[in-house]
Scaffold this motif. Structure first.
Motif, PDB file in Angstrom:
ATOM      1  N   HIS A  48       0.436  -5.723  -0.403  1.00 25.65           N
ATOM      2  CA  HIS A  48       0.294  -7.176  -0.271  1.00 25.65           C
ATOM      3  C   HIS A  48       1.551  -7.812  -0.839  1.00 25.65           C
ATOM      4  CE1 HIS A  48      -1.143 -11.263  -0.962  1.00 25.65           C
ATOM      5  NE2 HIS A  48      -1.978 -11.009   0.039  1.00 25.65           N
ATOM      6  N   ARG A  49       2.123  -8.723  -0.096  1.00 28.56           N
ATOM      7  CA  ARG A  49       3.425  -9.273  -0.475  1.00 28.56           C
ATOM      8  C   ARG A  49       3.409 -10.057  -1.783  1.00 28.56           C
ATOM      9  NH1 ARG A  49       4.566 -12.000   4.862  1.00 28.56           N
ATOM     10  NH2 ARG A  49       2.575 -11.297   5.563  1.00 28.56           N
ATOM     11  N   MET A  50       2.266 -10.575  -2.221  1.00 31.68           N
ATOM     12  CA  MET A  50       2.235 -11.417  -3.419  1.00 31.68           C
ATOM     13  C   MET A  50       1.615 -10.739  -4.645  1.00 31.68           C
ATOM     14  SD  MET A  50       3.658 -14.092  -2.158  1.00 31.68           S
ATOM     15  CE  MET A  50       3.437 -15.325  -3.399  1.00 31.68           C
ATOM     16  N   THR A  51       0.762  -9.742  -4.460  1.00 27.60           N
ATOM     17  CA  THR A  51      -0.025  -9.224  -5.586  1.00 27.60           C
ATOM     18  C   THR A  51       0.380  -7.835  -6.073  1.00 27.60           C
ATOM     19  OG1 THR A  51      -1.661  -8.189  -4.143  1.00 27.60           O
ATOM     20  CG2 THR A  51      -2.052 -10.501  -4.771  1.00 27.60           C
ATOM     21  N   ASP A  52       1.235  -7.130  -5.374  1.00 25.27           N
ATOM     22  CA  ASP A  52       1.586  -5.734  -5.678  1.00 25.27           C
ATOM     23  C   ASP A  52       0.424  -4.771  -5.468  1.00 25.27           C
ATOM     24  OD1 ASP A  52       4.283  -5.898  -6.186  1.00 25.27           O
ATOM     25  OD2 ASP A  52       4.057  -6.062  -8.361  1.00 25.27           O
ATOM     26  N   GLN A  53      -0.679  -5.239  -4.911  1.00 30.44           N
ATOM     27  CA  GLN A  53      -1.778  -4.336  -4.567  1.00 30.44           C
ATOM     28  C   GLN A  53      -1.336  -3.487  -3.388  1.00 30.44           C
ATOM     29  OE1 GLN A  53      -4.791  -7.276  -3.757  1.00 30.44           O
ATOM     30  NE2 GLN A  53      -5.713  -7.009  -5.768  1.00 30.44           N
ATOM     31  N   SER A  54      -1.845  -2.259  -3.343  1.00 26.99           N
ATOM     32  CA  SER A  54      -1.505  -1.405  -2.208  1.00 26.99           C
ATOM     33  C   SER A  54      -2.709  -0.587  -1.788  1.00 26.99           C
ATOM     34  CB  SER A  54      -0.331  -0.487  -2.542  1.00 26.99           C
ATOM     35  OG  SER A  54      -0.676   0.411  -3.574  1.00 26.99           O
ATOM     36  N   LEU A  55      -2.678  -0.166  -0.539  1.00 27.98           N
ATOM     37  CA  LEU A  55      -3.698   0.698   0.033  1.00 27.98           C
ATOM     38  C   LEU A  55      -2.975   1.888   0.656  1.00 27.98           C
ATOM     39  CD1 LEU A  55      -6.639   1.289   0.946  1.00 27.98           C
ATOM     40  CD2 LEU A  55      -6.083   0.056   3.056  1.00 27.98           C
TER      41      LEU A  55
ATOM     42  N   ASN B 260      12.259   3.428 -11.352  1.00 27.44           N
ATOM     43  CA  ASN B 260      13.390   2.860 -12.087  1.00 27.44           C
ATOM     44  C   ASN B 260      12.982   1.973 -13.262  1.00 27.44           C
ATOM     45  OD1 ASN B 260      15.091   4.101 -10.158  1.00 27.44           O
ATOM     46  ND2 ASN B 260      14.883   2.326  -8.816  1.00 27.44           N
ATOM     47  N   GLN B 261      11.748   2.098 -13.756  1.00 28.35           N
ATOM     48  CA  GLN B 261      11.311   1.323 -14.917  1.00 28.35           C
ATOM     49  C   GLN B 261      10.822   2.283 -15.997  1.00 28.35           C
ATOM     50  OE1 GLN B 261       8.431  -1.640 -13.805  1.00 28.35           O
ATOM     51  NE2 GLN B 261       9.878  -2.784 -12.548  1.00 28.35           N
ATOM     52  N   GLN B 262      11.057   1.910 -17.238  1.00 24.09           N
ATOM     53  CA  GLN B 262      10.658   2.742 -18.369  1.00 24.09           C
ATOM     54  C   GLN B 262       9.264   2.408 -18.873  1.00 24.09           C
ATOM     55  OE1 GLN B 262      12.401   5.325 -19.595  1.00 24.09           O
ATOM     56  NE2 GLN B 262      13.816   4.987 -17.907  1.00 24.09           N
ATOM     57  N   VAL B 263       8.886   1.142 -18.791  1.00 20.48           N
ATOM     58  CA  VAL B 263       7.612   0.687 -19.342  1.00 20.48           C
ATOM     59  C   VAL B 263       6.467   1.047 -18.393  1.00 20.48           C
ATOM     60  CG1 VAL B 263       6.288  -1.324 -20.110  1.00 20.48           C
ATOM     61  CG2 VAL B 263       8.750  -1.206 -20.556  1.00 20.48           C
ATOM     62  N   ALA B 264       5.488   1.773 -18.926  1.00 17.30           N
ATOM     63  CA  ALA B 264       4.307   2.139 -18.133  1.00 17.30           C
ATOM     64  C   ALA B 264       3.251   1.058 -18.281  1.00 17.30           C
ATOM     65  CB  ALA B 264       3.760   3.485 -18.595  1.00 17.30           C
ATOM     66  N   LYS B 265       2.547   0.789 -17.191  1.00 21.86           N
ATOM     67  CA  LYS B 265       1.478  -0.214 -17.192  1.00 21.86           C
ATOM     68  C   LYS B 265       0.186   0.435 -16.738  1.00 21.86           C
ATOM     69  CE  LYS B 265       4.519  -4.091 -16.249  1.00 21.86           C
ATOM     70  NZ  LYS B 265       4.840  -5.201 -15.374  1.00 21.86           N
ATOM     71  N   ASP B 266      -0.928  -0.101 -17.235  1.00 27.37           N
ATOM     72  CA  ASP B 266      -2.234   0.365 -16.779  1.00 27.37           C
ATOM     73  C   ASP B 266      -2.493  -0.184 -15.388  1.00 27.37           C
ATOM     74  OD1 ASP B 266      -2.972   1.838 -19.024  1.00 27.37           O
ATOM     75  OD2 ASP B 266      -3.794   0.088 -20.039  1.00 27.37           O
ATOM     76  N   VAL B 267      -2.802   0.717 -14.481  1.00 28.37           N
ATOM     77  CA  VAL B 267      -3.125   0.345 -13.106  1.00 28.37           C
ATOM     78  C   VAL B 267      -4.547   0.826 -12.832  1.00 28.37           C
ATOM     79  CG1 VAL B 267      -2.532   0.682 -10.674  1.00 28.37           C
ATOM     80  CG2 VAL B 267      -0.714   0.556 -12.393  1.00 28.37           C
ATOM     81  N   THR B 268      -5.371  -0.048 -12.294  1.00 31.11           N
ATOM     82  CA  THR B 268      -6.720   0.332 -11.880  1.00 31.11           C
ATOM     83  C   THR B 268      -6.647   0.874 -10.464  1.00 31.11           C
ATOM     84  OG1 THR B 268      -7.703  -1.357 -13.290  1.00 31.11           O
ATOM     85  CG2 THR B 268      -9.073  -0.497 -11.495  1.00 31.11           C
ATOM     86  N   LEU B 269      -7.253   2.030 -10.267  1.00 34.18           N
ATOM     87  CA  LEU B 269      -7.305   2.643  -8.943  1.00 34.18           C
ATOM     88  C   LEU B 269      -8.752   2.784  -8.513  1.00 34.18           C
ATOM     89  CD1 LEU B 269      -4.549   3.878 -10.220  1.00 34.18           C
ATOM     90  CD2 LEU B 269      -4.757   5.449  -8.354  1.00 34.18           C
ATOM     91  N   HIS B 270      -8.979   2.520  -7.250  1.00 36.40           N
ATOM     92  CA  HIS B 270     -10.275   2.763  -6.618  1.00 36.40           C
ATOM     93  C   HIS B 270      -9.990   3.724  -5.474  1.00 36.40           C
ATOM     94  CE1 HIS B 270     -11.851  -0.606  -8.911  1.00 36.40           C
ATOM     95  NE2 HIS B 270     -10.796  -1.297  -8.506  1.00 36.40           N
ATOM     96  N   GLN B 271     -10.683   4.850  -5.463  1.00 35.68           N
ATOM     97  CA  GLN B 271     -10.457   5.846  -4.423  1.00 35.68           C
ATOM     98  C   GLN B 271     -11.754   6.154  -3.704  1.00 35.68           C
ATOM     99  OE1 GLN B 271      -8.682   9.220  -6.474  1.00 35.68           O
ATOM    100  NE2 GLN B 271      -6.670   8.594  -5.752  1.00 35.68           N
TER     101      GLN B 271
ATOM    102  N   LEU C 106      -8.308  10.649   1.907  1.00 39.72           N
ATOM    103  CA  LEU C 106      -8.305   9.936   0.634  1.00 39.72           C
ATOM    104  C   LEU C 106      -7.753   8.538   0.840  1.00 39.72           C
ATOM    105  CD1 LEU C 106      -8.810  10.259  -2.456  1.00 39.72           C
ATOM    106  CD2 LEU C 106      -6.372  10.823  -2.650  1.00 39.72           C
ATOM    107  N   LEU C 107      -8.540   7.540   0.448  1.00 41.92           N
ATOM    108  CA  LEU C 107      -8.107   6.146   0.469  1.00 41.92           C
ATOM    109  C   LEU C 107      -7.948   5.702  -0.976  1.00 41.92           C
ATOM    110  CD1 LEU C 107     -10.725   6.265   2.767  1.00 41.92           C
ATOM    111  CD2 LEU C 107      -9.246   4.411   3.478  1.00 41.92           C
ATOM    112  N   THR C 108      -6.784   5.192  -1.311  1.00 42.21           N
ATOM    113  CA  THR C 108      -6.507   4.758  -2.682  1.00 42.21           C
ATOM    114  C   THR C 108      -6.088   3.294  -2.655  1.00 42.21           C
ATOM    115  OG1 THR C 108      -5.753   6.969  -3.281  1.00 42.21           O
ATOM    116  CG2 THR C 108      -5.135   5.173  -4.755  1.00 42.21           C
ATOM    117  N   PHE C 109      -6.817   2.487  -3.420  1.00 46.84           N
ATOM    118  CA  PHE C 109      -6.478   1.076  -3.583  1.00 46.84           C
ATOM    119  C   PHE C 109      -5.944   0.907  -4.990  1.00 46.84           C
ATOM    120  CE2 PHE C 109      -7.722  -3.221  -4.994  1.00 46.84           C
ATOM    121  CZ  PHE C 109      -6.954  -3.962  -4.103  1.00 46.84           C
ATOM    122  N   ASN C 110      -4.670   0.517  -5.109  1.00 38.32           N
ATOM    123  CA  ASN C 110      -4.026   0.292  -6.398  1.00 38.32           C
ATOM    124  C   ASN C 110      -4.119  -1.185  -6.752  1.00 38.32           C
ATOM    125  OD1 ASN C 110      -2.695   2.935  -7.055  1.00 38.32           O
ATOM    126  ND2 ASN C 110      -1.840   2.569  -5.018  1.00 38.32           N
TER     127      ASN C 110
END
Length: 146
Positions: free
Chosen positions: A40-47, A115-126, A139-143
């Motif tokens: 998604h162009r605005m939210t960084d969500q991905s499928l 290319n980033q050092q800082v890790a962030k918590d990402v919720t995944l739904h699979q 496998l369908l993964t929604f980030n």
């Protein structure tokens, strides 16, 4: 507002209905042949829709956990935490005629973007759909980033 649209996957083998604003990542960068990736162009969500080799050595809930941990390993996740795993009712699936079992898993992974050092918590739904007659785990993964 842009309407949802049906999008052919894997050369038209099947299709998915995508929400407004979905971008085909293969238009931006190379994507492996066994994946279809949308963001998604605005939210960084991905499928991510992946056709994977059937992992017959794991069954039931453990198969869902296996794929979740595998995705974490591929992404270099620093932590991987499963929050819930539940079976999906096959009668509710469009692929019910060829799906032997299906699971949905929710969890968190701590990952750093390229290319980033800082890790962030990402919720995944699979969602894992097991298609043994095709030797395939779908496998369908929604980030869902923070």
């Amino acid at each position: 507002m842009e309407p949802s649209r049906d999008y052919p996957l894997f050369g038209g083998a099947f299709s998915a209905t995508l929400p407004p604003g979905a971008i085909d990542v293969s238009d931006l960068r190379p994507v492996p042949d066994n994946q279809e990736v949308f963001c998604h162009r605005m939210t960084d969500q991905s499928l991510i829709v992946e056709l994977l080799e059937l992992q017959a050595h794991v069954q039931g809930e453990e198969a869902a956990r296996y794929h979740f941990e595998d995705v974490g390993g591929v992404q270099g996740a620093r932590t991987v935490q499963v929050e819930a795993v539940q079976p999906l009712l096959l009668e509710n699936l469009a692929l019910r005629g060829c799906c032997e079992e299906a699971w949905v898993l929710s969890g968190k992974q701590q990952v750093a973007k390229e290319n980033q050092q800082v890790a962030k918590d990402v919720t995944l739904h699979q969602a894992l759909l097991r298609l043994p007659q095709y030797q395939t785990d779908l496998l369908l993964t929604f980030n869902q980033p923070p």
